[in-house]
Design a protein around this motif. Structure first.
Motif, PDB file in Angstrom:
ATOM      1  N   CYS A   1       0.824  -1.214   0.000  1.00 26.57           N
ATOM      2  CA  CYS A   1       0.000   0.000   0.000  1.00 26.57           C
ATOM      3  C   CYS A   1       0.858   1.263   0.000  1.00 26.57           C
ATOM      4  O   CYS A   1       0.572   2.226  -0.703  1.00 26.57           O
ATOM      5  CB  CYS A   1      -0.924   0.008   1.222  1.00 26.57           C
ATOM      6  N   ILE A   2       1.926   1.245   0.808  1.00 26.81           N
ATOM      7  CA  ILE A   2       2.810   2.409   0.878  1.00 26.81           C
ATOM      8  C   ILE A   2       3.495   2.632  -0.463  1.00 26.81           C
ATOM      9  O   ILE A   2       3.590   3.763  -0.958  1.00 26.81           O
ATOM     10  CB  ILE A   2       3.853   2.225   1.996  1.00 26.81           C
ATOM     11  N   LEU A   3       3.966   1.554  -1.077  1.00 32.95           N
ATOM     12  CA  LEU A   3       4.640   1.672  -2.368  1.00 32.95           C
ATOM     13  C   LEU A   3       3.689   2.191  -3.446  1.00 32.95           C
ATOM     14  O   LEU A   3       4.063   3.023  -4.281  1.00 32.95           O
ATOM     15  CB  LEU A   3       5.220   0.322  -2.780  1.00 32.95           C
ATOM     16  N   LYS A   4       2.444   1.704  -3.423  1.00 35.02           N
ATOM     17  CA  LYS A   4       1.468   2.177  -4.401  1.00 35.02           C
ATOM     18  C   LYS A   4       1.151   3.652  -4.182  1.00 35.02           C
ATOM     19  O   LYS A   4       0.967   4.414  -5.137  1.00 35.02           O
ATOM     20  CB  LYS A   4       0.195   1.339  -4.315  1.00 35.02           C
ATOM     21  N   LYS A   5       1.072   4.061  -2.909  1.00 30.39           N
ATOM     22  CA  LYS A   5       0.811   5.465  -2.603  1.00 30.39           C
ATOM     23  C   LYS A   5       1.965   6.334  -3.074  1.00 30.39           C
ATOM     24  O   LYS A   5       1.755   7.427  -3.624  1.00 30.39           O
ATOM     25  CB  LYS A   5       0.611   5.625  -1.090  1.00 30.39           C
TER      26      LYS A   5
ATOM     27  N   LYS B   1       3.359  10.425  -9.586  1.00 29.61           N
ATOM     28  CA  LYS B   1       2.657  10.876 -10.788  1.00 29.61           C
ATOM     29  C   LYS B   1       1.911  12.184 -10.542  1.00 29.61           C
ATOM     30  O   LYS B   1       1.791  13.018 -11.444  1.00 29.61           O
ATOM     31  CB  LYS B   1       1.676   9.801 -11.241  1.00 29.61           C
ATOM     32  N   LYS B   2       1.411  12.368  -9.325  1.00 27.75           N
ATOM     33  CA  LYS B   2       0.652  13.578  -9.008  1.00 27.75           C
ATOM     34  C   LYS B   2       1.566  14.785  -8.792  1.00 27.75           C
ATOM     35  O   LYS B   2       1.149  15.926  -8.979  1.00 27.75           O
ATOM     36  CB  LYS B   2      -0.201  13.355  -7.756  1.00 27.75           C
ATOM     37  N   TYR B   3       2.804  14.505  -8.370  1.00 25.83           N
ATOM     38  CA  TYR B   3       3.754  15.587  -8.077  1.00 25.83           C
ATOM     39  C   TYR B   3       5.066  15.366  -8.833  1.00 25.83           C
ATOM     40  O   TYR B   3       6.100  15.041  -8.232  1.00 25.83           O
ATOM     41  CB  TYR B   3       4.031  15.655  -6.578  1.00 25.83           C
ATOM     42  N   PRO B   4       5.075  15.535 -10.152  1.00 26.40           N
ATOM     43  CA  PRO B   4       6.312  15.359 -10.925  1.00 26.40           C
ATOM     44  C   PRO B   4       7.380  16.359 -10.475  1.00 26.40           C
ATOM     45  O   PRO B   4       7.072  17.520 -10.202  1.00 26.40           O
ATOM     46  CB  PRO B   4       5.871  15.653 -12.367  1.00 26.40           C
ATOM     47  N   VAL B   5       8.612  15.902 -10.386  1.00 28.71           N
ATOM     48  CA  VAL B   5       9.704  16.755  -9.922  1.00 28.71           C
ATOM     49  C   VAL B   5       9.798  18.029 -10.742  1.00 28.71           C
ATOM     50  O   VAL B   5       9.968  19.133 -10.202  1.00 28.71           O
ATOM     51  CB  VAL B   5      11.045  15.992  -9.977  1.00 28.71           C
ATOM     52  N   GLU B   6       9.677  17.896 -12.061  1.00 25.56           N
ATOM     53  CA  GLU B   6       9.869  19.069 -12.926  1.00 25.56           C
ATOM     54  C   GLU B   6       8.795  20.129 -12.727  1.00 25.56           C
ATOM     55  O   GLU B   6       8.981  21.291 -13.122  1.00 25.56           O
ATOM     56  CB  GLU B   6       9.901  18.632 -14.389  1.00 25.56           C
TER      57      GLU B   6
ATOM     58  N   ARG C   1      13.586   5.502   0.677  1.00 25.64           N
ATOM     59  CA  ARG C   1      12.849   5.851  -0.540  1.00 25.64           C
ATOM     60  C   ARG C   1      11.944   7.058  -0.311  1.00 25.64           C
ATOM     61  O   ARG C   1      11.833   7.947  -1.165  1.00 25.64           O
ATOM     62  CB  ARG C   1      12.008   4.662  -1.002  1.00 25.64           C
ATOM     63  N   ILE C   2      11.290   7.091   0.843  1.00 28.39           N
ATOM     64  CA  ILE C   2      10.408   8.215   1.156  1.00 28.39           C
ATOM     65  C   ILE C   2      11.210   9.508   1.263  1.00 28.39           C
ATOM     66  O   ILE C   2      10.817  10.550   0.752  1.00 28.39           O
ATOM     67  CB  ILE C   2       9.636   7.938   2.461  1.00 28.39           C
ATOM     68  N   ARG C   3      12.372   9.426   1.930  1.00 26.77           N
ATOM     69  CA  ARG C   3      13.221  10.617   2.062  1.00 26.77           C
ATOM     70  C   ARG C   3      13.733  11.070   0.702  1.00 26.77           C
ATOM     71  O   ARG C   3      13.812  12.263   0.427  1.00 26.77           O
ATOM     72  CB  ARG C   3      14.392  10.318   3.000  1.00 26.77           C
ATOM     73  N   SER C   4      14.094  10.123  -0.135  1.00 28.69           N
ATOM     74  CA  SER C   4      14.583  10.462  -1.466  1.00 28.69           C
ATOM     75  C   SER C   4      13.491  11.169  -2.263  1.00 28.69           C
ATOM     76  O   SER C   4      13.752  12.147  -2.977  1.00 28.69           O
ATOM     77  CB  SER C   4      15.034   9.193  -2.194  1.00 28.69           C
TER      78      SER C   4
END
Length: 203
Positions: free
Chosen positions: A121-125, A131-136, A190-193
Protein backbone atom coordinates in the motif's frame (compact mmCIF):
# COMPACT_ATOMS: atom_id res chain seq x y z
CA UNK A 1 4.74 -12.13 9.46
CA UNK A 2 2.69 -14.63 7.48
CA UNK A 3 3.00 -17.06 10.39
CA UNK A 4 1.09 -14.70 12.71
CA UNK A 5 -2.58 -15.58 12.86
CA UNK A 6 -5.53 -13.34 13.66
CA UNK A 7 -5.97 -15.21 16.94
CA UNK A 8 -2.34 -14.50 17.90
CA UNK A 9 -2.89 -10.77 17.38
CA UNK A 10 -6.08 -10.55 19.40
CA UNK A 11 -5.57 -12.94 22.32
CA UNK A 12 -7.48 -15.75 20.66
CA UNK A 13 -10.43 -13.59 19.56
CA UNK A 14 -11.40 -13.15 15.93
CA UNK A 15 -10.33 -9.85 14.35
CA UNK A 16 -13.19 -7.76 12.97
CA UNK A 17 -12.12 -5.14 10.40
CA UNK A 18 -14.56 -2.46 11.56
CA UNK A 19 -13.63 -2.87 15.22
CA UNK A 20 -9.91 -2.78 14.54
CA UNK A 21 -10.09 0.30 12.32
CA UNK A 22 -12.15 2.13 14.95
CA UNK A 23 -9.60 1.07 17.57
CA UNK A 24 -6.87 2.51 15.35
CA UNK A 25 -8.72 5.82 15.32
CA UNK A 26 -8.96 5.77 19.11
CA UNK A 27 -5.21 5.12 19.43
CA UNK A 28 -4.46 8.00 17.05
CA UNK A 29 -6.64 10.24 19.23
CA UNK A 30 -4.63 9.24 22.29
CA UNK A 31 -1.40 10.04 20.45
CA UNK A 32 -2.71 13.45 19.39
CA UNK A 33 -3.69 14.19 22.99
CA UNK A 34 -0.23 13.23 24.25
CA UNK A 35 1.43 15.35 21.57
CA UNK A 36 -0.69 18.43 22.31
CA UNK A 37 -0.07 18.01 26.03
CA UNK A 38 3.67 17.42 26.07
CA UNK A 39 5.36 18.42 22.80
CA UNK A 40 6.58 21.92 21.93
CA UNK A 41 5.17 23.75 18.94
CA UNK A 42 6.85 23.09 15.62
CA UNK A 43 9.33 25.80 14.55
CA UNK A 44 7.76 28.67 12.63
CA UNK A 45 10.29 28.34 9.79
CA UNK A 46 8.69 25.02 8.86
CA UNK A 47 5.31 26.59 8.11
CA UNK A 48 4.06 26.01 4.54
CA UNK A 49 5.34 28.49 2.00
CA UNK A 50 3.08 31.17 0.60
CA UNK A 51 1.53 30.47 -2.77
CA UNK A 52 3.97 31.12 -5.60
CA UNK A 53 7.06 31.04 -3.34
CA UNK A 54 9.67 28.37 -4.11
CA UNK A 55 11.74 26.61 -1.46
CA UNK A 56 15.40 27.62 -1.40
CA UNK A 57 16.56 26.13 1.91
CA UNK A 58 17.54 22.61 2.89
CA UNK A 59 16.45 21.23 6.25
CA UNK A 60 17.37 18.13 8.24
CA UNK A 61 15.12 15.18 7.41
CA UNK A 62 13.48 15.56 10.82
CA UNK A 63 13.64 17.75 13.93
CA UNK A 64 15.40 14.85 15.66
CA UNK A 65 18.35 15.38 13.31
CA UNK A 66 18.46 19.12 13.91
CA UNK A 67 18.95 21.29 16.98
CA UNK A 68 15.61 20.63 18.65
CA UNK A 69 16.35 19.34 22.16
CA UNK A 70 12.95 17.77 22.81
CA UNK A 71 13.04 15.57 19.69
CA UNK A 72 16.78 14.81 19.72
CA UNK A 73 18.05 11.24 19.63
CA UNK A 74 19.95 11.82 22.90
CA UNK A 75 16.72 12.75 24.64
CA UNK A 76 15.12 9.54 23.44
CA UNK A 77 17.89 7.40 24.91
CA UNK A 78 18.30 9.10 28.28
CA UNK A 79 16.33 9.19 31.52
CA UNK A 80 18.40 12.01 33.01
CA UNK A 81 18.00 15.76 32.64
CA UNK A 82 21.60 16.08 31.41
CA UNK A 83 20.28 16.34 27.86
CA UNK A 84 18.55 19.64 28.62
CA UNK A 85 15.07 18.26 29.31
CA UNK A 86 13.20 18.37 32.59
CA UNK A 87 11.87 15.19 34.17
CA UNK A 88 8.38 16.28 33.12
CA UNK A 89 9.51 16.62 29.50
CA UNK A 90 11.21 13.22 29.62
CA UNK A 91 7.99 11.66 30.96
CA UNK A 92 6.05 13.44 28.20
CA UNK A 93 8.36 12.04 25.52
CA UNK A 94 7.87 8.55 26.91
CA UNK A 95 4.10 8.94 26.82
CA UNK A 96 4.25 10.09 23.19
CA UNK A 97 6.51 7.14 22.33
CA UNK A 98 4.15 4.66 24.01
CA UNK A 99 1.21 6.16 22.13
CA UNK A 100 3.10 5.86 18.84
CA UNK A 101 3.78 2.20 19.58
CA UNK A 102 0.08 1.64 20.25
CA UNK A 103 -0.82 3.31 16.94
CA UNK A 104 1.68 1.16 15.05
CA UNK A 105 0.37 -2.05 16.62
CA UNK A 106 -3.24 -1.02 16.03
CA UNK A 107 -2.44 -0.26 12.38
CA UNK A 108 -0.69 -3.62 11.99
CA UNK A 109 -3.66 -5.47 13.52
CA UNK A 110 -6.20 -3.49 11.45
CA UNK A 111 -4.27 -4.23 8.25
CA UNK A 112 -4.16 -7.91 9.17
CA UNK A 113 -7.90 -7.92 9.89
CA UNK A 114 -8.62 -6.26 6.54
CA UNK A 115 -6.23 -8.46 4.58
CA UNK A 116 -4.12 -5.48 3.54
CA UNK A 117 -0.38 -5.59 2.83
CA UNK A 118 0.93 -2.34 4.32
CA UNK A 119 4.22 -2.40 2.43
CA UNK A 120 2.46 -2.76 -0.92
CA UNK A 121 0.00 0.00 0.00
CA UNK A 122 2.81 2.41 0.88
CA UNK A 123 4.64 1.67 -2.37
CA UNK A 124 1.47 2.18 -4.40
CA UNK A 125 0.81 5.47 -2.60
CA UNK A 126 4.35 6.63 -3.34
CA UNK A 127 3.93 5.71 -7.00
CA UNK A 128 0.65 7.60 -7.14
CA UNK A 129 2.23 10.67 -5.51
CA UNK A 130 5.15 10.47 -7.95
CA UNK A 131 2.66 10.88 -10.79
CA UNK A 132 0.65 13.58 -9.01
CA UNK A 133 3.75 15.59 -8.08
CA UNK A 134 6.31 15.36 -10.93
CA UNK A 135 9.70 16.76 -9.92
CA UNK A 136 9.87 19.07 -12.93
CA UNK A 137 6.59 20.72 -11.90
CA UNK A 138 6.65 20.86 -8.12
CA UNK A 139 10.27 21.04 -7.01
CA UNK A 140 10.52 23.58 -4.20
CA UNK A 141 6.78 24.25 -4.29
CA UNK A 142 4.09 23.47 -1.74
CA UNK A 143 1.11 23.60 -4.09
CA UNK A 144 -1.67 21.02 -4.08
CA UNK A 145 -1.69 18.39 -6.82
CA UNK A 146 -4.67 20.10 -8.48
CA UNK A 147 -2.37 22.97 -9.48
CA UNK A 148 -0.69 20.57 -11.91
CA UNK A 149 -3.89 18.95 -13.21
CA UNK A 150 -3.40 20.23 -16.76
CA UNK A 151 -0.09 18.38 -17.05
CA UNK A 152 -0.77 15.32 -14.85
CA UNK A 153 -4.46 14.70 -15.41
CA UNK A 154 -5.16 14.32 -11.68
CA UNK A 155 -8.12 16.44 -10.60
CA UNK A 156 -10.28 16.74 -7.48
CA UNK A 157 -12.73 14.37 -9.17
CA UNK A 158 -9.99 11.96 -10.27
CA UNK A 159 -7.63 11.83 -7.30
CA UNK A 160 -6.53 8.23 -7.75
CA UNK A 161 -6.39 7.96 -11.51
CA UNK A 162 -5.05 10.33 -14.11
CA UNK A 163 -7.27 11.49 -16.94
CA UNK A 164 -4.14 11.59 -19.09
CA UNK A 165 -3.58 8.34 -20.99
CA UNK A 166 -0.82 6.03 -19.73
CA UNK A 167 0.74 2.80 -20.95
CA UNK A 168 -0.91 0.69 -18.30
CA UNK A 169 -0.62 0.68 -14.53
CA UNK A 170 2.82 0.07 -13.10
CA UNK A 171 3.34 -2.32 -10.21
CA UNK A 172 5.29 -1.21 -7.14
CA UNK A 173 8.79 -2.63 -6.82
CA UNK A 174 8.91 -4.62 -3.58
CA UNK A 175 12.58 -5.49 -3.79
CA UNK A 176 15.86 -3.63 -3.69
CA UNK A 177 18.34 -3.51 -6.56
CA UNK A 178 20.07 -6.65 -5.30
CA UNK A 179 16.79 -8.56 -5.10
CA UNK A 180 16.57 -8.61 -1.30
CA UNK A 181 13.35 -7.89 0.58
CA UNK A 182 12.32 -4.28 1.04
CA UNK A 183 12.99 -3.44 4.69
CA UNK A 184 11.67 -0.56 6.78
CA UNK A 185 15.02 1.24 6.52
CA UNK A 186 15.04 0.92 2.72
CA UNK A 187 11.42 2.08 2.56
CA UNK A 188 12.28 5.07 4.77
CA UNK A 189 15.19 5.92 2.47
CA UNK A 190 12.85 5.85 -0.54
CA UNK A 191 10.41 8.22 1.16
CA UNK A 192 13.22 10.62 2.06
CA UNK A 193 14.58 10.46 -1.47
CA UNK A 194 11.12 11.29 -2.81
CA UNK A 195 10.98 14.40 -0.62
CA UNK A 196 14.57 15.43 -1.28
CA UNK A 197 14.12 15.26 -5.06
CA UNK A 198 11.28 17.76 -4.71
CA UNK A 199 13.05 19.98 -2.14
CA UNK A 200 10.37 19.16 0.42
CA UNK A 201 12.70 18.80 3.41
CA UNK A 202 10.81 21.68 5.08
CA UNK A 203 7.93 19.27 5.59
Amino acid sequence: SASVSAADLNNGNALLPRNEVLNLGAQVGTLCSALLTHAPLDPADRDPLSRGVDETRQYPASLAEGDDVFWSASAASSDSDSNGLTQEQIAGRKEIARSMASVFLALFVAAHACGVNLRTCILKKMELNRKKYPVELCKGKSGKYTEYSTQTGFTSDHRSQSTVGEDGESSPDESTNDGSALTISVLTARIRSFATERSWSRY
